[in-house]
Motif scaffolding. Structure first.
Motif, PDB file in Angstrom:
ATOM      1  N   VAL A 152       0.888  -1.152   0.000  1.00 42.08           N
ATOM      2  CA  VAL A 152       0.000   0.000   0.000  1.00 42.08           C
ATOM      3  C   VAL A 152       0.927   1.202   0.000  1.00 42.08           C
ATOM      4  O   VAL A 152       1.733   1.362   0.917  1.00 42.08           O
ATOM      5  CB  VAL A 152      -0.933  -0.003   1.223  1.00 42.08           C
ATOM      6  N   HIS A 205      -6.890   5.896   4.132  1.00 41.18           N
ATOM      7  CA  HIS A 205      -6.918   4.587   4.767  1.00 41.18           C
ATOM      8  C   HIS A 205      -6.179   4.647   6.097  1.00 41.18           C
ATOM      9  O   HIS A 205      -5.470   5.611   6.383  1.00 41.18           O
ATOM     10  CB  HIS A 205      -6.293   3.530   3.850  1.00 41.18           C
ATOM     11  N   TYR A 206      -6.383   3.616   6.908  1.00 36.38           N
ATOM     12  CA  TYR A 206      -5.606   3.407   8.127  1.00 36.38           C
ATOM     13  C   TYR A 206      -4.583   2.334   7.794  1.00 36.38           C
ATOM     14  O   TYR A 206      -4.948   1.181   7.543  1.00 36.38           O
ATOM     15  CB  TYR A 206      -6.498   2.960   9.282  1.00 36.38           C
ATOM     16  N   THR A 232      -5.511  -1.538   6.725  1.00 39.30           N
ATOM     17  CA  THR A 232      -5.524  -1.821   5.296  1.00 39.30           C
ATOM     18  C   THR A 232      -4.571  -2.959   4.957  1.00 39.30           C
ATOM     19  O   THR A 232      -4.946  -3.903   4.256  1.00 39.30           O
ATOM     20  CB  THR A 232      -5.151  -0.561   4.493  1.00 39.30           C
ATOM     21  N   LEU A 256      -5.674  -6.654   3.359  1.00 39.76           N
ATOM     22  CA  LEU A 256      -5.186  -7.112   2.064  1.00 39.76           C
ATOM     23  C   LEU A 256      -4.347  -8.382   2.199  1.00 39.76           C
ATOM     24  O   LEU A 256      -4.433  -9.279   1.355  1.00 39.76           O
ATOM     25  CB  LEU A 256      -4.383  -6.018   1.374  1.00 39.76           C
ATOM     26  N   HIS A 278      -1.767  -1.230  -4.012  1.00 36.43           N
ATOM     27  CA  HIS A 278      -2.874  -0.270  -3.985  1.00 36.43           C
ATOM     28  C   HIS A 278      -2.325   1.069  -3.533  1.00 36.43           C
ATOM     29  O   HIS A 278      -1.632   1.152  -2.527  1.00 36.43           O
ATOM     30  CB  HIS A 278      -3.983  -0.727  -3.041  1.00 36.43           C
ATOM     31  N   TYR A 315      -2.684   5.204  -2.465  1.00 35.79           N
ATOM     32  CA  TYR A 315      -3.533   6.116  -1.707  1.00 35.79           C
ATOM     33  C   TYR A 315      -3.063   7.532  -1.983  1.00 35.79           C
ATOM     34  O   TYR A 315      -2.037   7.747  -2.627  1.00 35.79           O
ATOM     35  CB  TYR A 315      -3.513   5.792  -0.210  1.00 35.79           C
ATOM     36  N   LEU A 370     -11.076  -6.327  -3.478  1.00 37.72           N
ATOM     37  CA  LEU A 370     -10.529  -4.971  -3.410  1.00 37.72           C
ATOM     38  C   LEU A 370     -11.595  -3.930  -3.722  1.00 37.72           C
ATOM     39  O   LEU A 370     -11.624  -2.867  -3.096  1.00 37.72           O
ATOM     40  CB  LEU A 370      -9.360  -4.827  -4.384  1.00 37.72           C
ATOM     41  N   ALA A 393     -11.929  -3.755   0.550  1.00 35.42           N
ATOM     42  CA  ALA A 393     -10.672  -3.152   0.991  1.00 35.42           C
ATOM     43  C   ALA A 393     -10.982  -1.849   1.734  1.00 35.42           C
ATOM     44  O   ALA A 393     -11.788  -1.045   1.268  1.00 35.42           O
ATOM     45  CB  ALA A 393      -9.761  -2.876  -0.200  1.00 35.42           C
ATOM     46  N   PRO A 394     -10.375  -1.654   2.894  1.00 36.31           N
ATOM     47  CA  PRO A 394     -10.717  -0.493   3.723  1.00 36.31           C
ATOM     48  C   PRO A 394     -10.059   0.810   3.253  1.00 36.31           C
ATOM     49  O   PRO A 394      -9.124   1.325   3.861  1.00 36.31           O
ATOM     50  CB  PRO A 394     -10.244  -0.913   5.110  1.00 36.31           C
ATOM     51  N   PHE A 395     -10.561   1.305   2.124  1.00 38.17           N
ATOM     52  CA  PHE A 395     -10.168   2.611   1.613  1.00 38.17           C
ATOM     53  C   PHE A 395     -11.417   3.479   1.570  1.00 38.17           C
ATOM     54  O   PHE A 395     -12.513   2.991   1.283  1.00 38.17           O
ATOM     55  CB  PHE A 395      -9.611   2.514   0.190  1.00 38.17           C
ATOM     56  N   TRP A 396     -11.254   4.759   1.842  1.00 40.89           N
ATOM     57  CA  TRP A 396     -12.340   5.711   1.715  1.00 40.89           C
ATOM     58  C   TRP A 396     -12.002   6.592   0.538  1.00 40.89           C
ATOM     59  O   TRP A 396     -10.919   7.169   0.468  1.00 40.89           O
ATOM     60  CB  TRP A 396     -12.498   6.509   3.006  1.00 40.89           C
TER      61      TRP A 396
END
Length: 149
Positions: free
Chosen positions: A5, A52-53, A57, A61, A81, A83, A116, A120-123
């Motif tokens: 990431v 993301h954190y 994240t 993944l 990925h 960010y 994903l 996947a923990p993305f905002w």
């Protein structure tokens, strides 16, 4: 097997070469690279911002990559990925799966992509002429993920 990431861009050719280097038992390599798209018109965007954190994240993944490796006979896999703030046309992510046979490589890549896209923990925030708006999950992405359960 690797998960990264990162804010920096990546070179697809370099990543593929690194993934397959010295492994002559790989018979199939599947890659997918996602790009930031601008649909234009009322939905035109000037940028996509991903937050993301990091620990959360990476852990999420790594879990899904381990599940893909347990389901299919993969010899290598890679998830990258990005960010931060990305403009239309920028690479946002890539998945690569390598296996002795194409069926495992294709299935694992699709599985990873579906995860994903929906889990996947993305905002994600889209920036456009009318300001910024958070991107909600799509029902179609959730339906794609459900086929793996």
């Amino acid at each position: 097997m690797a998960v990264r990431v990162q804010e920096a861009d990546f070179d697809l050719g370099t990543e593929v070469a690194r993934l397959t280097s010295g492994n002559t038992s790989i018979g199939a390599l599947v890659t997918f690279t996602g790009l930031v798209r601008d649909l234009g018109g009322a939905d035109a965007i000037s940028a996509l911002e991903l937050e993301h954190y990091p620990a959360m994240t990476a852990a999420a993944l790594e879990r899904i990559e381990a599940e893909a490796c347990a389901r299919w006979a993969l010899q290598e896999s890679l998830i990258i990925h990005r960010y931060g703030r990305l403009e239309p046309g920028a690479q946002i992510m890539m998945v690569a799966t390598a296996a002795p046979h194409r069926g495992d490589a294709f299935a694992a890549a699709e599985f990873l992509m579906d995860f994903l896209k929906s889990r996947a923990p993305f905002w994600k925030k889209e920036h456009g002429a009318d300001g910024a708006r958070w991107v909600d999950a799509r029902e179609s992405d959730e339906a794609a993920l459900n086929r793996w359960t």
